[in-house]
Design an enzyme around this catalytic site. Sequence first.
Site, PDB file in Angstrom:
ATOM      1  N   LYS A   1      -2.654  -5.597   8.519  1.00  0.00           N
ATOM      2  CA  LYS A   1      -1.934  -5.600   9.494  1.00  0.00           C
ATOM      3  C   LYS A   1      -2.814  -4.496   9.585  1.00  0.00           C
ATOM      4  O   LYS A   1      -3.966  -3.735  10.686  1.00  0.00           O
ATOM      5  CB  LYS A   1      -0.356  -4.992  10.031  1.00  0.00           C
ATOM      6  CG  LYS A   1      -0.621  -3.720  11.651  1.00  0.00           C
ATOM      7  CD  LYS A   1       0.904  -3.614  11.640  1.00  0.00           C
ATOM      8  CE  LYS A   1       1.690  -2.584  10.944  1.00  0.00           C
ATOM      9  NZ  LYS A   1       0.437  -1.304  11.677  1.00  0.00           N
ATOM     10  N   ASN A   2      -3.289  -3.241   9.512  1.00  0.00           N
ATOM     11  CA  ASN A   2      -4.494  -2.285   9.349  1.00  0.00           C
ATOM     12  C   ASN A   2      -5.379  -2.372   9.470  1.00  0.00           C
ATOM     13  O   ASN A   2      -6.377  -1.438   9.774  1.00  0.00           O
ATOM     14  CB  ASN A   2      -3.707  -0.969   8.946  1.00  0.00           C
ATOM     15  CG  ASN A   2      -2.217  -0.092   8.887  1.00  0.00           C
ATOM     16  OD1 ASN A   2      -2.148  -0.768   9.932  1.00  0.00           O
ATOM     17  ND2 ASN A   2      -1.879   0.669   8.467  1.00  0.00           N
TER      18      ASN A   2
ATOM     19  N   CYS B   1       4.891   3.980  16.867  1.00  0.00           N
ATOM     20  CA  CYS B   1       5.227   4.517  16.179  1.00  0.00           C
ATOM     21  C   CYS B   1       6.030   5.819  16.764  1.00  0.00           C
ATOM     22  O   CYS B   1       5.040   6.944  16.905  1.00  0.00           O
ATOM     23  CB  CYS B   1       5.374   4.792  14.562  1.00  0.00           C
ATOM     24  SG  CYS B   1       5.400   3.042  13.309  1.00  0.00           S
TER      25      CYS B   1
ATOM     26  N   ARG C   1       1.215  13.217  17.009  1.00  0.00           N
ATOM     27  CA  ARG C   1       0.186  12.105  16.811  1.00  0.00           C
ATOM     28  C   ARG C   1      -1.395  12.217  17.794  1.00  0.00           C
ATOM     29  O   ARG C   1      -1.235  11.242  18.033  1.00  0.00           O
ATOM     30  CB  ARG C   1       0.627  11.025  16.538  1.00  0.00           C
ATOM     31  CG  ARG C   1       1.579  10.110  15.228  1.00  0.00           C
ATOM     32  CD  ARG C   1       1.564   8.375  15.392  1.00  0.00           C
ATOM     33  NE  ARG C   1       0.926   8.293  14.547  1.00  0.00           N
ATOM     34  CZ  ARG C   1       1.344   6.746  13.738  1.00  0.00           C
ATOM     35  NH1 ARG C   1       2.200   5.828  14.349  1.00  0.00           N
ATOM     36  NH2 ARG C   1      -0.064   6.718  13.019  1.00  0.00           N
TER      37      ARG C   1
ATOM     38  N   ASP D   1       2.327   4.944   4.070  1.00  0.00           N
ATOM     39  CA  ASP D   1       3.144   4.075   4.386  1.00  0.00           C
ATOM     40  C   ASP D   1       4.350   2.877   3.544  1.00  0.00           C
ATOM     41  O   ASP D   1       5.296   2.621   3.595  1.00  0.00           O
ATOM     42  CB  ASP D   1       2.243   3.066   4.868  1.00  0.00           C
ATOM     43  CG  ASP D   1       1.606   3.447   6.457  1.00  0.00           C
ATOM     44  OD1 ASP D   1       2.189   4.442   7.044  1.00  0.00           O
ATOM     45  OD2 ASP D   1       0.089   2.753   6.838  1.00  0.00           O
TER      46      ASP D   1
ATOM     47  N   ARG E   1       6.912  -5.456  14.221  1.00  0.00           N
ATOM     48  CA  ARG E   1       5.399  -5.052  14.262  1.00  0.00           C
ATOM     49  C   ARG E   1       3.964  -5.382  12.783  1.00  0.00           C
ATOM     50  O   ARG E   1       2.902  -5.232  13.123  1.00  0.00           O
ATOM     51  CB  ARG E   1       5.260  -3.865  14.500  1.00  0.00           C
ATOM     52  CG  ARG E   1       6.097  -3.477  15.964  1.00  0.00           C
ATOM     53  CD  ARG E   1       5.570  -2.358  16.249  1.00  0.00           C
ATOM     54  NE  ARG E   1       5.168  -1.399  16.334  1.00  0.00           N
ATOM     55  CZ  ARG E   1       3.922  -0.442  15.439  1.00  0.00           C
ATOM     56  NH1 ARG E   1       5.761   0.448  15.511  1.00  0.00           N
ATOM     57  NH2 ARG E   1       3.829   0.063  14.953  1.00  0.00           N
TER      58      ARG E   1
HETATM   59  C1  UD1 Z   1      -3.140   4.726  10.312  1.00  0.00           C
HETATM   60  C2  UD1 Z   1      -2.184   3.299  10.474  1.00  0.00           C
HETATM   61  C3  UD1 Z   1      -0.704   4.051   9.579  1.00  0.00           C
HETATM   62  C4  UD1 Z   1      -0.635   4.952   8.223  1.00  0.00           C
HETATM   63  C5  UD1 Z   1      -2.280   5.758   8.636  1.00  0.00           C
HETATM   64  C6  UD1 Z   1      -2.368   7.518   7.837  1.00  0.00           C
HETATM   65  C7  UD1 Z   1      -3.070   1.979  11.391  1.00  0.00           C
HETATM   66  C8  UD1 Z   1      -2.855   1.389  12.473  1.00  0.00           C
HETATM   67  N1  UD1 Z   1      -2.665   2.798  11.390  1.00  0.00           N
HETATM   68  O1  UD1 Z   1      -2.660   5.878  11.383  1.00  0.00           O
HETATM   69  O2  UD1 Z   1      -0.341   2.791   9.484  1.00  0.00           O
HETATM   70  O3  UD1 Z   1       0.484   5.261   8.558  1.00  0.00           O
HETATM   71  O4  UD1 Z   1      -3.659   5.454   9.419  1.00  0.00           O
HETATM   72  O5  UD1 Z   1      -2.434   6.319   6.963  1.00  0.00           O
HETATM   73  O6  UD1 Z   1      -4.162   1.874  10.292  1.00  0.00           O
HETATM   74  N2  UD1 Z   1      -4.498  12.659  13.390  1.00  0.00           N
HETATM   75  C9  UD1 Z   1      -4.929  14.109  14.746  1.00  0.00           C
HETATM   76  N3  UD1 Z   1      -6.062  13.868  15.372  1.00  0.00           N
HETATM   77  C10 UD1 Z   1      -5.863  12.497  15.875  1.00  0.00           C
HETATM   78  C11 UD1 Z   1      -5.650  11.564  14.556  1.00  0.00           C
HETATM   79  C12 UD1 Z   1      -4.702  11.768  13.676  1.00  0.00           C
HETATM   80  O7  UD1 Z   1      -4.605  15.228  14.718  1.00  0.00           O
HETATM   81  O8  UD1 Z   1      -6.928  12.304  16.463  1.00  0.00           O
HETATM   82  C13 UD1 Z   1      -3.267  13.080  12.693  1.00  0.00           C
HETATM   83  C14 UD1 Z   1      -2.209  12.367  12.968  1.00  0.00           C
HETATM   84  O9  UD1 Z   1      -1.567  13.248  14.376  1.00  0.00           O
HETATM   85  C15 UD1 Z   1      -1.838  12.700  11.651  1.00  0.00           C
HETATM   86  C16 UD1 Z   1      -2.771  12.035  10.551  1.00  0.00           C
HETATM   87  O10 UD1 Z   1      -4.419  12.659  11.642  1.00  0.00           O
HETATM   88  O11 UD1 Z   1      -0.628  13.471  11.387  1.00  0.00           O
HETATM   89  C17 UD1 Z   1      -2.712  10.940  10.243  1.00  0.00           C
HETATM   90  O12 UD1 Z   1      -3.642  10.422  11.159  1.00  0.00           O
HETATM   91  P1  UD1 Z   1      -3.860   8.806  11.219  1.00  0.00           P
HETATM   92  O13 UD1 Z   1      -5.194   8.548   9.451  1.00  0.00           O
HETATM   93  O14 UD1 Z   1      -5.290   8.837  12.372  1.00  0.00           O
HETATM   94  O15 UD1 Z   1      -3.442   8.091  11.385  1.00  0.00           O
HETATM   95  P2  UD1 Z   1      -3.597   6.379  12.356  1.00  0.00           P
HETATM   96  O16 UD1 Z   1      -5.280   6.153  12.687  1.00  0.00           O
HETATM   97  O17 UD1 Z   1      -2.846   6.333  13.589  1.00  0.00           O
END
Ligand code: UD1
Length: 418
Positions: A22-23, A116, A121, A305, A397
């Site tokens: 999915k990711n 989620c 986030r 995850d 999902r």
């Molecule tokens: C992706 C995955 C999710 C997985 C996560 C971490 C997808 C669709 N989802 O989520 O399943 O749990 O990686 O491996 O691929 N953050 C900020 N600012 C930002 C972006 C992120 O502070 O602009 C923080 C987030 O709040 C979180 C951390 O960084 O605490 C990790 O987030 P991120 O690696 O961006 O995860 P996702 O891409 O949302």
Amino acid sequence: MDKLIIKGNSQISGSVNVHGSKNAALPIIVSSLLSDKSLKLLNVPNVVDVSNLIKLLKNYGVKILHNKNTVNINPKKIKNLSADYDVVRKMRASILILGPLLSRFGEAKISLPGGCAIGTRPIDIHLDGLSKLGASFEIQNGFVVGNVKSQLIGNKINLPFPSVGATENILMASVLAKGETKISNAAREPEIEDLSNCLIKMGAKIEGHGSKTIYVQGVTNLKKAQHKIISDRIVAGTYIIAALILNSKLEIKNFNTEYLKSLINILKKMGANLNVNNNSIRVLKGPKLKSTNLSTSPYPGFPTDLQAQLMSLMCISNGKSKIKETIFENRFMHVPELNRLGAHITVEKDTATIIGNQIFKGAQVMASDLRASISLVLAAMNANGQTTINRVYHLDRGYENIEKTLGSLGVEIKRKKN
Ligand code: UD1
């Protein structure tokens, strides 16, 4: 909302084929927006996040044919550049649309994302990175509105944290930017490598993907391409843990075991009997597992995850285990529900302490996010008696036909539609 009813004390056997990731599928489907040529994707998982994303792209006017695990995308004509709250709120990955649209059309408008309920986030790393390429943003009535004066221009971007989504967004945006983009402290998840490999087939010039520093040389146009999505390492890990929690013999097939090294190492340390090959793992029966301590961290560390699933297993292992969650705050929503099933877990700040040797007992529980939901399924399969899991839409999902797959392995599981 649908419920899952699971009869406990299950045993499973046989083999399971891991479906597409999915990711990896989500950013790759979005990457099609960069080009006016078609993209054919194979091994796309049939999960609700993917069908929601396809709906979102269709909203933009993109022509998409979706047949089982194959998706044909024709993004030649885009009729509007705005994405509505109703579709975006269901899935945080919608934010990935910003990079490709700004890069190809110089404008994009998207409702602030949902997904989620794990922590706040924010999207600051996405917006800062895209701004460094020349985009400017305003927040208007719950929408992020982005504009580019003439064209995105390559730059050096050092991420404050290796965010998976931000790395993908900036990477996609830089494909059509003028000149070179260097992304430092980039995320190294296998899904980013897969996205890069697909972009390269589309004509992008990318080096260093899979490492901390990614280099992109901007190109002016892209070509027609076909790509097979990698298998889902989190789904694979979930089935490995399922076999261990039921002390059953199971073969998990069709995925790159290299991507699950951190889980395999932890499970071996706990005493699991695993037969690891390049593309499959055979889980064998064995004595009760031992406790351990771990922290989640960006790839190649232990994936957040898989934290909830491993916690279910720790509940029935010998001794006291600890899990420190360093990626998301508020990602222990499964704890009170596992405790309802008989677990003994306490949480202090970012660390959960799991007292082992517990016996799960069937109960009514509520699913709160995708991975929390599957941790409840794992505990319920092991429990004495019947468990009803409410609000299971989160499971759909990310897991393709979960009750069908588990049913075929021997679990008594049925879905009650509401
Ligand atoms: C992706 C995955 C999710 C997985 C996560 C971490 C997808 C669709 N989802 O989520 O399943 O749990 O990686 O491996 O691929 N953050 C900020 N600012 C930002 C972006 C992120 O502070 O602009 C923080 C987030 O709040 C979180 C951390 O960084 O605490 C990790 O987030 P991120 O690696 O961006 O995860 P996702 O891409 O949302």
